[in-house]
Motif scaffolding. Structure first.
Motif, PDB file in Angstrom:
ATOM      1  N   ASN A 109      19.470 -60.380 -82.852  1.00 24.27           N
ATOM      2  CA  ASN A 109      19.995 -60.190 -81.498  1.00 24.27           C
ATOM      3  C   ASN A 109      18.876 -60.293 -80.462  1.00 24.27           C
ATOM      4  O   ASN A 109      19.039 -60.932 -79.415  1.00 24.27           O
ATOM      5  CB  ASN A 109      20.710 -58.852 -81.386  1.00 24.27           C
ATOM      6  CG  ASN A 109      21.404 -58.668 -80.068  1.00 24.27           C
ATOM      7  OD1 ASN A 109      22.022 -59.595 -79.551  1.00 24.27           O
ATOM      8  ND2 ASN A 109      21.308 -57.469 -79.515  1.00 24.27           N
ATOM      9  N   LYS A 110      17.739 -59.675 -80.740  1.00 24.16           N
ATOM     10  CA  LYS A 110      16.600 -59.734 -79.816  1.00 24.16           C
ATOM     11  C   LYS A 110      16.121 -61.165 -79.655  1.00 24.16           C
ATOM     12  O   LYS A 110      15.835 -61.616 -78.536  1.00 24.16           O
ATOM     13  CB  LYS A 110      15.466 -58.845 -80.353  1.00 24.16           C
ATOM     14  CG  LYS A 110      14.197 -58.902 -79.567  1.00 24.16           C
ATOM     15  CD  LYS A 110      14.316 -58.110 -78.292  1.00 24.16           C
ATOM     16  CE  LYS A 110      12.951 -57.989 -77.645  1.00 24.16           C
ATOM     17  NZ  LYS A 110      12.911 -58.501 -76.304  1.00 24.16           N
ATOM     18  N   ALA A 111      16.055 -61.902 -80.757  1.00 29.63           N
ATOM     19  CA  ALA A 111      15.636 -63.307 -80.694  1.00 29.63           C
ATOM     20  C   ALA A 111      16.617 -64.122 -79.860  1.00 29.63           C
ATOM     21  O   ALA A 111      16.210 -64.962 -79.040  1.00 29.63           O
ATOM     22  CB  ALA A 111      15.509 -63.883 -82.104  1.00 29.63           C
ATOM     23  N   MET A 112      17.904 -63.869 -80.027  1.00 26.99           N
ATOM     24  CA  MET A 112      18.905 -64.601 -79.252  1.00 26.99           C
ATOM     25  C   MET A 112      18.842 -64.227 -77.764  1.00 26.99           C
ATOM     26  O   MET A 112      18.989 -65.091 -76.899  1.00 26.99           O
ATOM     27  CB  MET A 112      20.314 -64.328 -79.793  1.00 26.99           C
ATOM     28  CG  MET A 112      20.595 -64.943 -81.145  1.00 26.99           C
ATOM     29  SD  MET A 112      20.464 -66.747 -81.114  1.00 26.99           S
ATOM     30  CE  MET A 112      19.020 -66.990 -82.094  1.00 26.99           C
ATOM     31  N   GLU A 113      18.623 -62.963 -77.466  1.00 24.74           N
ATOM     32  CA  GLU A 113      18.481 -62.544 -76.064  1.00 24.74           C
ATOM     33  C   GLU A 113      17.271 -63.228 -75.425  1.00 24.74           C
ATOM     34  O   GLU A 113      17.338 -63.669 -74.269  1.00 24.74           O
ATOM     35  CB  GLU A 113      18.344 -61.027 -75.963  1.00 24.74           C
ATOM     36  CG  GLU A 113      19.634 -60.282 -76.210  1.00 24.74           C
ATOM     37  CD  GLU A 113      19.456 -58.770 -76.229  1.00 24.74           C
ATOM     38  OE1 GLU A 113      18.304 -58.283 -76.208  1.00 24.74           O
ATOM     39  OE2 GLU A 113      20.473 -58.075 -76.272  1.00 24.74           O
ATOM     40  N   ASP A 114      16.172 -63.328 -76.173  1.00 25.55           N
ATOM     41  CA  ASP A 114      14.985 -64.017 -75.662  1.00 25.55           C
ATOM     42  C   ASP A 114      15.280 -65.493 -75.404  1.00 25.55           C
ATOM     43  O   ASP A 114      14.845 -66.063 -74.394  1.00 25.55           O
ATOM     44  CB  ASP A 114      13.812 -63.880 -76.632  1.00 25.55           C
ATOM     45  CG  ASP A 114      13.276 -62.463 -76.709  1.00 25.55           C
ATOM     46  OD1 ASP A 114      13.594 -61.658 -75.810  1.00 25.55           O
ATOM     47  OD2 ASP A 114      12.539 -62.163 -77.678  1.00 25.55           O
ATOM     48  N   LYS A 115      16.036 -66.114 -76.301  1.00 26.73           N
ATOM     49  CA  LYS A 115      16.396 -67.521 -76.109  1.00 26.73           C
ATOM     50  C   LYS A 115      17.284 -67.691 -74.876  1.00 26.73           C
ATOM     51  O   LYS A 115      17.136 -68.660 -74.123  1.00 26.73           O
ATOM     52  CB  LYS A 115      17.110 -68.069 -77.340  1.00 26.73           C
ATOM     53  CG  LYS A 115      16.180 -68.385 -78.479  1.00 26.73           C
ATOM     54  CD  LYS A 115      16.939 -69.025 -79.625  1.00 26.73           C
ATOM     55  CE  LYS A 115      15.987 -69.359 -80.761  1.00 26.73           C
ATOM     56  NZ  LYS A 115      16.685 -70.035 -81.850  1.00 26.73           N
ATOM     57  N   VAL A 116      18.212 -66.763 -74.655  1.00 27.69           N
ATOM     58  CA  VAL A 116      19.093 -66.828 -73.486  1.00 27.69           C
ATOM     59  C   VAL A 116      18.280 -66.702 -72.210  1.00 27.69           C
ATOM     60  O   VAL A 116      18.470 -67.460 -71.241  1.00 27.69           O
ATOM     61  CB  VAL A 116      20.194 -65.752 -73.565  1.00 27.69           C
ATOM     62  CG1 VAL A 116      20.911 -65.586 -72.226  1.00 27.69           C
ATOM     63  CG2 VAL A 116      21.189 -66.073 -74.668  1.00 27.69           C
ATOM     64  N   VAL A 117      17.364 -65.745 -72.178  1.00 22.47           N
ATOM     65  CA  VAL A 117      16.515 -65.555 -70.993  1.00 22.47           C
ATOM     66  C   VAL A 117      15.688 -66.815 -70.748  1.00 22.47           C
ATOM     67  O   VAL A 117      15.568 -67.286 -69.603  1.00 22.47           O
ATOM     68  CB  VAL A 117      15.613 -64.308 -71.158  1.00 22.47           C
ATOM     69  CG1 VAL A 117      14.533 -64.270 -70.100  1.00 22.47           C
ATOM     70  CG2 VAL A 117      16.455 -63.044 -71.147  1.00 22.47           C
ATOM     71  N   HIS A 118      15.127 -67.373 -71.801  1.00 15.32           N
ATOM     72  CA  HIS A 118      14.332 -68.599 -71.672  1.00 15.32           C
ATOM     73  C   HIS A 118      15.199 -69.764 -71.174  1.00 15.32           C
ATOM     74  O   HIS A 118      14.775 -70.527 -70.282  1.00 15.32           O
ATOM     75  CB  HIS A 118      13.683 -68.948 -73.014  1.00 15.32           C
ATOM     76  CG  HIS A 118      12.821 -70.161 -72.973  1.00 15.32           C
ATOM     77  ND1 HIS A 118      11.610 -70.195 -72.329  1.00 15.32           N
ATOM     78  CD2 HIS A 118      13.010 -71.408 -73.490  1.00 15.32           C
ATOM     79  CE1 HIS A 118      11.092 -71.383 -72.442  1.00 15.32           C
ATOM     80  NE2 HIS A 118      11.919 -72.159 -73.150  1.00 15.32           N
ATOM     81  N   ALA A 119      16.408 -69.895 -71.710  1.00 11.00           N
ATOM     82  CA  ALA A 119      17.301 -70.973 -71.278  1.00 11.00           C
ATOM     83  C   ALA A 119      17.711 -70.793 -69.817  1.00 11.00           C
ATOM     84  O   ALA A 119      17.778 -71.774 -69.054  1.00 11.00           O
ATOM     85  CB  ALA A 119      18.538 -71.021 -72.173  1.00 11.00           C
TER      86      ALA A 119
END
Length: 130
Positions: A109-119
């Motif tokens: 979940n943390k990795a996906m949240e980081d990807k969303v913020v980056h996107a």
């Protein structure tokens, strides 16, 4: 279910407890020596699992019927303890599994949240360039 941390009991509690009939007599108590060996067995089990200290409970002074009743009661309690330990092992295993799954999913979940913020940052960057 075999596993690390399981308690190994020196008897099958259900078979022994079931060998006592409802009136409190045991098929093994046809003689005084059998009754004494039953009490010795129960005492050894209680001592080996840390419930009492040696030399054990002084049950030899009881009548044969009372010895059988006491043995039946103690074997029932030891059987319940076996069931409790098995249940505790099962719950501990489930807790370890759920903790592992929770940690794995939290990390994902943390990795996906980081990807969303980056996107989202990239989208804002492209918007600002247009």
């Amino acid at each position: 279910m075999e596993g690390v941390g399981k308690v190994r009991w020196a008897f099958d509690q259900h078979a022994i407890a079931d060998s006592f009939v409802s009136d409190g007599t045991s098929p093994s108590t046809t003689s005084e020596s059998n009754s004494t060996s039953t009490i010795a067995f129960v005492n050894n089990q209680l001592i080996s699992h840390g419930f009492i200290r040696a030399p054990g409970l002084p049950l030899e002074s009881l009548s044969t019927k009372d010895q059988d009743t006491a043995a039946k009661c103690l074997m029932g309690m030891l059987g319940q303890r076996i069931d409790d330990v098995a249940r505790a092992d099962e719950v501990a295993t489930k807790l370890r599994t759920l903790t592992y799954d929770y940690e794995r999913l939290s990390s994902f979940n943390k990795a996906m949240e980081d990807k969303v913020v980056h996107a989202e940052r990239e989208v804002e960057l492209f918007r600002s360039k247009m």
